[in-house]
Design an enzyme around this catalytic site. Structure first.
Site, PDB file in Angstrom:
ATOM      1  N   ASP A  28      21.512   8.730   0.533  1.00 28.29           N
ATOM      2  CA  ASP A  28      20.788   7.563   0.499  1.00 28.29           C
ATOM      3  C   ASP A  28      19.345   8.754   1.217  1.00 28.29           C
ATOM      4  OD1 ASP A  28      19.285   6.325  -0.611  1.00 28.29           O
ATOM      5  OD2 ASP A  28      19.507   4.825   0.555  1.00 28.29           O
ATOM      6  N   ASP A 122      16.915   8.463  -6.056  1.00 27.14           N
ATOM      7  CA  ASP A 122      16.739   8.698  -4.401  1.00 27.14           C
ATOM      8  C   ASP A 122      18.724   8.886  -3.471  1.00 27.14           C
ATOM      9  OD1 ASP A 122      16.374   6.370  -4.349  1.00 27.14           O
ATOM     10  OD2 ASP A 122      16.156   6.281  -2.391  1.00 27.14           O
ATOM     11  N   GLU A 123      19.880   8.082  -4.424  1.00 28.54           N
ATOM     12  CA  GLU A 123      20.881   8.680  -3.848  1.00 28.54           C
ATOM     13  C   GLU A 123      22.508   8.394  -4.779  1.00 28.54           C
ATOM     14  OE1 GLU A 123      22.399   4.005  -2.759  1.00 28.54           O
ATOM     15  OE2 GLU A 123      20.738   3.512  -3.943  1.00 28.54           O
TER      16      GLU A 123
END
Lengths: 415, 371
Positions: A28, A122-123
């Site tokens: 993350d 973003d993860e």
């Protein structure tokens, strides 16, 4: 208790370091949007920065840890964030930048293992079982990825290493910011049981309320409650699910994104609506949302499905298959509106509406069955596609609200 | 009411009117077949919102009358009766159908509630049933099925004295067929738009008639089309919609034209199209003596085949939807096919190559390739 209150207790590489069998990584980015903004605004590093819509109804998308220390968190109304962090710099989001950095990060993940399951920009989850012989132990791979993300993209990320997806995700949260946490297989229970119930995947505010009313505050409490009790309180599926998770059992495997078969958007009205004008306007907005997503994925779909949920929660779905697949909001809306009209709802109070496109295929870069220019026909589709693509480019550059259909423009207060 | 009738004549007549029974009748009586006696025998009728059908059959009437019987059931019974004369008698509110040793008792429907059938328009002209059926089938393939654009689900009928033109298009292809007929009154000039499916079904069912009389209602705007042949009469509600000026879509000239054996072309297109997934095109590269057919892309399955052809004009490559191409070739009714081209993004015109002034044109819009 909420998930945001889980904090790292033992430093970035806490708990055990015995990572044998811990092949699931959850990675993350730290304060992703804010970190990306700081790449072009280095003078702001170390200061409170908030990314989000600056308008009166804007919300916080992301904030630097300096701003978070003041109590700012994502999804908070911007007006409130400004009040508690008056000195923070507020930056309007530039979504195309986030997509670029995200693509770079995902490319790093894919160079490590083909088993990458992106959750958002973003993860992602990674299953590195197949990379261990090549690159070393999972925690080493995690550090390697952290180093490459920092070198190549200039931002930091946190990594959770565990035997299951759900524990890996908890571990990365605990490792934030800029850390790595391994939860060895035999320490999962020890790691999980002190956590608040909200840490469990699938426990939202409502479920948490139910659990707290039963006196269950930690994951350990749930683990030591009989499955029957949980089922009675939460329903069969949710009860069984939580009992399994509380013992660290999560059978989900890391599934790479194989391309979605359908794409859709739904909206629950703030209050139930019986005005067809408002409902149709919402269908228009959702059609644009879905079409923009289709275009950004390079997909087109053939079947338009609408969903209408009434105030009493009864739900209708209707669908129509188009002669040609589309990614044009105008075409999707026309069908959605027609399907809605055909329901013949009169003064029925509607709670939620949704639009979905099914039968997705690759857009094939412009391969298209041509049509005769038949007079009296709807305006040529190509023009709408071109217009919507131009709008995509404008939005990417100047933000979401810069261009939208006239019917969706908020007349603003006092109108 | 009481009559006696030949089994086959009865079965044919019932089956024919049962075709137009509505699947979901808007009123219960419309699920019935109306039978009434006439001077020469009996007449059977069915009616729904779009079409009405009536057939006259010879029968020996011993008692006149009028009755409404459940249509589907009567159809099923008529088809399975043994080869014996059929006795049909109304007894109170029930109907007795006896044939050899079988006997059926059916309830009746309230005949007084049955609507009056639309009046048959007087004949505008006539044509042999087989010619009419083949002409309609040639254009019906190009009609659209999407009700969202009603005018695309119709077949345009243009009558200009002795010349009749049928046209249909779904925007991807356009089929035009012209034929001569015998007009009932000289100098007739009529345009109408008939529902393609009804027209195709009716024309097919009248294919065995020596002559089909076709009438368009004289009332303006024309709203009813009538067909009559072999004692069978059908009326169909016309579509109330305009039709695009298809003549403007016909290319005035071509740059290249290829002549290919029709049967060989159909076979190759079918083979090569096996790898063309939905919506992926068939590519055809024409050179002076051969055409290369290709389908499939990138990592997926691919196929190619070479066919002889004669090309008059410069080489050309074009991409087409294989199913649309097959639809046109399938109704061409000619041993060799002419495909005429202008540029790769303009329609291909497919005509029977055996005819210098072809009466059938099938225009097909190509697929624009990526890049």
């Amino acid at each position: 208790m909420s998930r945001s209150q889980i904090r790292r207790q033992s430093g970035p590489t806490g708990l055990g370091s015995d990572d044998a069998g811990c092949t699931i990584l959850h990675i993350d980015m730290d304060a992703f949007y804010a970190s990306v903004e700081l790449l072009t605004r280095p003078e702001l590093v170390g200061t409170p920065v908030i990314v989000g819509g600056s308008g009166s109804r804007g919300v916080v998308l992301s904030a630097t840890y300096e701003a978070r220390a003041l109590g700012v968190h994502s999804a908070m109304p911007m007006s409130r964030a400004r009040r508690i962090a008056p000195d923070a710099t507020v930056i309007e989001p530039q979504h195309h930048r986030y997509s670029e950095v995200s693509a770079g990060v995902m490319a790093i993940f894919n160079s490590v293992t083909p088993l990458v399951e992106p959750l958002s920009l973003d993860e992602a989850f990674l299953d590195v079982a197949g990379a261990v012989r090549r690159l070393g132990a999972p925690s080493r791979i995690g550090e390697l990825i952290r180093a490459r993300v920092h070198d190549e993209q200039g931002i930091t990320c946190s990594v959770g290493v565990a035997t299951t997806k759900f524990v890996a995700k908890l571990a990365s949260t605990r490792a934030k910011p800029d850390g790595l946490l391994v939860v060895p297989g035999d320490e999962v229970i020890e790691f999980l049981h002190p956590l608040p119930v909200a840490a469990l995947w699938g426990v939202g505010a409502k479920t948490e309320e139910v659990l707290v009313r039963l006196g269950l505050r930690t994951v350990g409490d749930i683990a030591h409650t009989s499955v029957e009790t949980l089922r009675r309180a939460l329903g069969n599926a949710a009860g069984t699910h939580l009992a399994e998770l509380s013992w660290g059992r999560d059978p989900r495997s890391v599934t790479p994104d194989v391309g979605e078969r359908s794409m859709g958007a739904e909206e629950t009205f703030a209050r139930d609506i019986d005005d067809p004008e408002v409902v149709l306007r919402e269908f228009l907005r959702l059609s644009h949302k879905v079409a923009a997503r289709l275009r950004s994925h390079g997909s087109v779909g053939r079947t338009v499905v609408i969903k209408v949920r009434m105030a009493d929660f009864s739900t209708l779905t209707r669908s129509r298959t188009l002669p040609e697949p589309t990614d044009v909001a105008r075409e999707i809306y026309d069908v959605a509106a027609e399907l809605y009209d055909a329901l013949g709802l009169q003064r029925v109070r509607i709670r939620l509406v949704g639009v979905r496109l099914e039968g997705l295929i690759q857009a094939d870069g412009g391969e298209r069955q041509l049509t005769f220019d038949v007079p009296g026909d709807a305006p040529a589709t190509l023009d709408w596609r071109a217009a919507e693509q131009a709008a995509d480019r404008l939005r990417a550059r100047y933000g979401h609200s810069v261009v939208q259909p006239a019917r969706l423009v908020d007349p603003g207060p006092g109108d | 009411m009481k009559f006696r009738i030949e089994r086959d004549a009865f079965a044919d007549a019932v089956t024919w009117v049962a075709r137009t029974l509505p699947t979901r009748p808007s009123r219960p009586v419309l699920a019935g077949i109306l039978i009434h006696t006439s001077t020469t025998g009996i007449a059977l009728s069915s009616f729904d919102a779009e079409t009405a059908a009536q057939v006259d059959v010879e029968a020996t009437v011993t008692e006149e009358g009028r009755v409404l019987v459940p249509g589907r059931l009567l159809g099923d019974i008529a088809r399975s009766l043994p080869a014996q004369p059929v006795e049909f008698a109304v007894e109170g509110s029930r109907v007795q159908v006896t044939c050899g040793r079988s006997s059926f008792t059916l309830p009746t429907l309230p005949v007084d509630e049955y609507p009056a059938l639309p009046e048959m328009p007087s004949a505008s002209g006539s044509i042999p049933g087989a010619s009419f059926a083949s002409a309609v089938s040639q254009v019906a393939i190009a009609a659209g099925r999407d009700d969202a654009l009603p005018f695309l689900t119709g077949i345009r009928i243009e009558i200009d004295d002795t010349r009749v033109t049928l046209v249909a298009t779904d925007r991807y292809r356009l089929a035009v067929r012209e034929f001569n007929w015998v007009p009932a009154t000289p100098g007739l000039d009529v345009q109408a738009l008939a529902p393609a499916k009804t027209l195709a079904d009716t024309a097919k069912s009248l294919a065995s008639a020596d002559t089909v009389n076709l009438g368009v209602s004289a009332v303006e705007p024309a709203n009813l089309l009538g067909f009559e042949g072999n004692g069978r009469r059908t009326t169909a509600r016309l579509l109330d919609a305009g039709f695009p000026d298809y003549r403007a879509l016909l290319p005035k000239e071509s740059i290249s034209a290829a002549i290919i054996n029709t049967a060989a072309l159909i076979d190759s297109v079918k083979r090569v199209a096996l790898v063309a997934e939905r919506n992926t095109p068939l590519k055809m590269s024409f050179s002076s003596s051969e055409v290369v057919l290709r389908a499939g892309t990138g990592d997926e399955a691919q196929a190619s085949e070479v066919l002889e052809c004669t090309l008059d004009g410069p080489d050309i490559e074009i991409a087409l939807n294989p199913h649309y191409l097959l639809d046109g070739l399938g109704v061409l009714d000619s041993a060799s096919t002419r495909m005429s081209f202008t540029v790769p993004e303009k329609p291909v015109v497919i005509t029977p190559a055996t005819d210098d002034a072809p009466s059938f044109h099938y225009l097909l819009m190509p697929v624009r390739l990526a890049g």
